[in-house]
Design a protein around this motif. Structure first.
Motif: not given
Ligand SMILES: [Zn+2]
Ligand SMILES: [Zn+2]
Ligand SMILES: [Zn+2]
Ligand SMILES: [Zn+2]
Lengths: 162, 162
Positions: B109, A129, A140, A143, B147, A133, A126, A105
């Motif tokens: 998100l 994140l 995901v 991103r 995201i 999540t 990364d 991403s």
DNA sequence: ATAACAAATGTTATTCTATAACATAACATC
DNA sequence: GATGTTATGTTATAGAATAACATTTGTTAT
């Protein structure tokens, strides 16, 4: 009036490398890097700053090529799918990927003053994140990390925006 | 046809709280939360998912109010400046801020399937991004962290997009 | 070769997003 | 109430992206 892109006549070294790399990757994948697609990638790499779709279209027309918005958007879709370029959602522009081959991403530092973009690749970001999540049970798909500010070079100069 | 926003007749509890909070904040700051601006904020909070500017405009017109794009964009600019809403660059939509008062860029998100958005506020992510930019001598003006994926609720259902 | 099929591009029109420019109205201060 | 400022109304346009369909090009099978 559209932005005046800094388009040199011949692609920079980076651009040449990027094009060669794209050729190799597409060949390996059986993806067709057609004249149009290659030219769009070259236009993107020939600019010091990311380009909008319509700026790219202008260059294609300067080439003498026929074209309309779908022409360039389809080429961009291909390049995006191949992970050869990124789209910066905050500016509606496209920039060459410095690390093609591994689809990702990307994380971007965008200078408000000179427009240049640095692509980061910080795995800790990364990972963080992902942890966030995962904890929320969120799957995901993409991103977007874009940081707008002023680059070191432009910070040296007197500010142009207050 | 534009997206069908889930607009209930009366604002939800959250919306009422958000509006009250906005009143307080604007009063403290000497910022004028006019009828139009309050109504736009209410429209945004009344929707389960973020709204585009033109969807908001449609609702304003349903109200019987006169209006054109600048009407809603100016109200949105005010609400953004006051930190009462966020803009999601990846979707060109606007959503109410769950933590107004402290201006921030937000981390989001976004569910591809149901369109609902969660606003994170992970200081570690902010800190990490700051470390990265500090190391490069890059001055941060705004951060965009969005995201895209599928929320837990939608993951329970059979996938709609393959 | 050529017919049949698939992929890529050409072409026209439209939708969606956002802002420029200027006019009017509402509000504040003196 | 005159004046300056802020907010809103209004018209027009710019900018970004896609829908729908036609044509061309490339590939595969016969
Ligand atoms: Zn990249
Ligand atoms: Zn710069
Ligand atoms: Zn927020
Ligand atoms: Zn969902």
């Amino acid at each position: 009036m559209r932005q005046a892109a800094d388009l040199s006549c011949s692609p920079s070294i980076d651009a040449q490398q990027a094009l060669a790399r794209a050729e190799t990757l597409c060949q390996q994948r059986g993806a067709r890097l057609t004249d149009l697609r290659r030219r769009v990638l070259e236009i993107i790499w020939s600019s010091a700053t990311p380009l909008g779709a319509y700026t790219i279209l202008d260059v294609l027309r300067d080439d003498g090529r026929q074209g309309a918005p779908p022409t360039v958007y389809r080429a961009l879709d291909f390049l995006l799918a191949q992970g050869l370029i990124h789209r910066l959602a905050s500016l509606n522009v496209f920039t060459g990927c410095r690390r093609p081959g591994s689809h990702h991403s990307g994380q971007f530092l965008i200078c408000r003053d000179c427009g240049r973009v640095s692509e980061l690749s910080n795995p800790v970001i990364d990972e963080l994140l992902r942890a966030e999540t995962d904890a929320r049970g969120f799957e995901v798909l993409a991103r977007i990390v874009e940081i707008l500010g002023r680059c070191p070079d432009c910070l040296k100069e007197p500010t142009r925006h207050g």
